[in-house]
Design a protein around this motif. Structure first.
Motif, PDB file in Angstrom:
ATOM      1  N   THR A 178       0.843  -1.196   0.000  1.00  0.00           N
ATOM      2  CA  THR A 178       0.000   0.000   0.000  1.00  0.00           C
ATOM      3  C   THR A 178       0.880   1.249   0.000  1.00  0.00           C
ATOM      4  OG1 THR A 178      -0.181  -0.150   2.410  1.00  0.00           O
ATOM      5  CG2 THR A 178      -2.038  -0.995   1.124  1.00  0.00           C
ATOM      6  N   ALA A 179       0.330   2.326  -0.575  1.00  0.00           N
ATOM      7  CA  ALA A 179       1.046   3.609  -0.652  1.00  0.00           C
ATOM      8  C   ALA A 179       0.010   4.728  -0.642  1.00  0.00           C
ATOM      9  CB  ALA A 179       1.898   3.664  -1.921  1.00  0.00           C
ATOM     10  N   GLU A 233      -2.313   7.547  -1.866  1.00  0.00           N
ATOM     11  CA  GLU A 233      -2.968   7.941  -3.106  1.00  0.00           C
ATOM     12  C   GLU A 233      -2.555   9.376  -3.477  1.00  0.00           C
ATOM     13  OE1 GLU A 233      -7.376   6.940  -4.100  1.00  0.00           O
ATOM     14  OE2 GLU A 233      -7.379   8.922  -3.165  1.00  0.00           O
ATOM     15  N   ASP A 234      -2.374  10.200  -2.444  1.00  0.00           N
ATOM     16  CA  ASP A 234      -2.036  11.606  -2.658  1.00  0.00           C
ATOM     17  C   ASP A 234      -0.949  11.985  -1.658  1.00  0.00           C
ATOM     18  OD1 ASP A 234      -2.449  13.791  -4.207  1.00  0.00           O
ATOM     19  OD2 ASP A 234      -4.578  13.982  -3.709  1.00  0.00           O
ATOM     20  N   SER A 235       0.298  11.731  -2.055  1.00  0.00           N
ATOM     21  CA  SER A 235       1.400  11.858  -1.110  1.00  0.00           C
ATOM     22  C   SER A 235       1.634  13.309  -0.715  1.00  0.00           C
ATOM     23  CB  SER A 235       2.671  11.279  -1.734  1.00  0.00           C
ATOM     24  OG  SER A 235       3.664  11.163  -0.745  1.00  0.00           O
ATOM     25  N   VAL A 252       0.511  -2.369  -6.358  1.00  0.00           N
ATOM     26  CA  VAL A 252       0.349  -1.287  -5.390  1.00  0.00           C
ATOM     27  C   VAL A 252      -1.133  -0.974  -5.242  1.00  0.00           C
ATOM     28  CG1 VAL A 252       0.941   1.091  -4.774  1.00  0.00           C
ATOM     29  CG2 VAL A 252       2.552  -0.297  -6.102  1.00  0.00           C
ATOM     30  N   ARG A 253      -1.597  -0.910  -4.005  1.00  0.00           N
ATOM     31  CA  ARG A 253      -2.958  -0.440  -3.734  1.00  0.00           C
ATOM     32  C   ARG A 253      -2.834   0.943  -3.098  1.00  0.00           C
ATOM     33  NH1 ARG A 253      -4.585  -4.349  -0.717  1.00  0.00           N
ATOM     34  NH2 ARG A 253      -4.680  -3.281   1.281  1.00  0.00           N
ATOM     35  N   LEU A 254      -3.395   1.951  -3.758  1.00  0.00           N
ATOM     36  CA  LEU A 254      -3.287   3.323  -3.247  1.00  0.00           C
ATOM     37  C   LEU A 254      -4.406   3.601  -2.260  1.00  0.00           C
ATOM     38  CD1 LEU A 254      -2.441   5.133  -6.602  1.00  0.00           C
ATOM     39  CD2 LEU A 254      -0.856   4.321  -4.828  1.00  0.00           C
ATOM     40  N   SER A 292      -6.392   6.601   0.214  1.00  0.00           N
ATOM     41  CA  SER A 292      -6.612   7.985   0.634  1.00  0.00           C
ATOM     42  C   SER A 292      -6.329   8.076   2.134  1.00  0.00           C
ATOM     43  CB  SER A 292      -8.066   8.382   0.366  1.00  0.00           C
ATOM     44  OG  SER A 292      -8.920   7.631   1.227  1.00  0.00           O
ATOM     45  N   GLN A 341       7.170   5.802  -7.497  1.00  0.00           N
ATOM     46  CA  GLN A 341       6.459   6.544  -6.453  1.00  0.00           C
ATOM     47  C   GLN A 341       6.029   7.919  -6.994  1.00  0.00           C
ATOM     48  OE1 GLN A 341       8.242   8.397  -2.908  1.00  0.00           O
ATOM     49  NE2 GLN A 341       7.331   6.749  -1.704  1.00  0.00           N
ATOM     50  N   VAL A 362       2.871   7.986  -9.268  1.00  0.00           N
ATOM     51  CA  VAL A 362       1.554   7.971  -8.614  1.00  0.00           C
ATOM     52  C   VAL A 362       1.017   9.390  -8.530  1.00  0.00           C
ATOM     53  CG1 VAL A 362       0.309   7.525  -6.457  1.00  0.00           C
ATOM     54  CG2 VAL A 362       2.084   5.926  -7.227  1.00  0.00           C
ATOM     55  N   LYS A 409      -1.828  11.487 -11.292  1.00  0.00           N
ATOM     56  CA  LYS A 409      -3.063  12.055 -10.731  1.00  0.00           C
ATOM     57  C   LYS A 409      -3.127  13.569 -10.908  1.00  0.00           C
ATOM     58  CE  LYS A 409      -4.636  11.102  -6.774  1.00  0.00           C
ATOM     59  NZ  LYS A 409      -6.030  10.674  -6.877  1.00  0.00           N
TER      60      LYS A 409
END
Lengths: 217, 217
Positions: free
Chosen positions: A6-7, A9-11, A37-39, A41, A206, A209, A213
């Motif tokens: 997991t990482a 979604e909006d770093s 990778v599962r993003l 929120s 990374q 991602v 977006k």
């Protein structure tokens, strides 16, 4: 079986390598393990489905069949001990490489994070000017000790290992603040990590991602 | 081959379990490994002979033949993987126990130490009253998440493991500040650790270093 991590979604750092999934992506690349990778929120990170995987509501996590892990240190260790490329076979060298993983997370990271957090979140506080020198001093003591030990060596203890990966992963997060430049051998050590193909791929993935977006223009 | 660890000659907490050799002594006891202790003054900890063993000038260290380790996490892990009693054999359960070792040191310990350090060293600073609520909040977020995960379980994930040992070793250091009492299941979890014979022996042996140097009356 392709593992899933997991990482964000909006770093918060716009994908510039500060989120801790970078270390895990880097380790996956070093051992040649493809991954999904599962993003998530920020909202999803605090919901029951994710808390079941990660009780503190953070990223990254790691799922592989019926194995579910969290903590970047634990995930990197799992990859290092189950695949070739990140830990020496000789038992004493292996124990020392693991020591540096713990040193990176328990000794080097806390004063660097404390300093960086204050730089970001306490800059407008009335105590900032008075308090920051103490944090700078703590961070420099740690970096000075690490610099003395590293000396002119290419990596911290023999061949590149998970110990270097965690140390460089931790140090890299303080690079934007400029403090690493006070220790030329540490700056060069981090730079040696950054040019490794697995690091470059991890960083690019990374960053992608965020840029996918938020396309420019 | 009897291993040798290092500890404070004159512990700042008067041997009350706050120094990190407690975790190592406890692990040695759990696996039934006798050991020797070399006591170090604060001055000796910063001298070249010790810095060669521990680059950051801290205790504990661990020497066993030609193996030399530092970091309590790494030493406990070395004992757990080389002796029976602290890690499950089943690979997934073993990886999860190791995850809790990293969680104890990387996620649980930093906010607790930051809070405790401020309680001790910043109490007389002009910013203390304004800043401390932020540290209390960070510590409570972490303890709340841990409390939710622990629930009514005896140990954090199945049988007692090195993950529990590190978690309880970390939590125990915040016990004197009273914050654990806000989480009855965490307080009870720490108490279950404290009554283990190996903990009791480790605590008594650490305390004896101080009392033998500073006899009462």
């Amino acid at each position: 079986m392709i593992p899933t991590i997991t990482a964000f979604e909006d770093s918060p750092d716009r994908g510039r390598g500060l989120a801790r999934d970078l270390r895990v992506r880097w380790a996956l690349g070093e051992v040649g393990q493809p991954y999904n990778v599962r993003l998530l929120s920020f909202k999803a990170m605090k919901e029951p489905a994710h808390l079941a995987l990660q009780p503190f509501g953070q990223i990254p996590t790691y799922e592989e069949g019926d194995l579910a892990l969290f903590e970047s240190g634990s995930i990197v260790f799992h990859l290092a001990q189950s695949r070739a490329g990140l830990l020496p076979d000789e038992p004493n060298a292996r124990a020392r490489a693991i020591t540096w993983m713990f040193a990176a997370l328990s000794t080097v990271e806390p004063p660097l994070v404390e300093r960086s957090m204050a730089l970001i979140f306490e800059r407008d506080k009335p105590w900032y000017e008075q308090r920051q020198p103490m944090l700078e001093d703590r961070a420099r003591k740690t970096l000075g000790a690490l610099s003395n030990r590293l000396g002119d060596a290419e990596w911290i203890d023999g061949a590149f290992s998970a110990g270097d990966l965690m140390l460089i992963g931790v140090l890299f997060r303080s690079k934007p603040t400029g403090i690493l430049d006070e220790y030329p051998n540490i700056a060069a050590y981090v730079a040696r990590g950054e040019v490794r193909p697995a690091f470059q791929r991890a960083f690019a993935d990374q960053l992608a991602v965020f840029t996918s977006k938020h396309p420019a223009g």
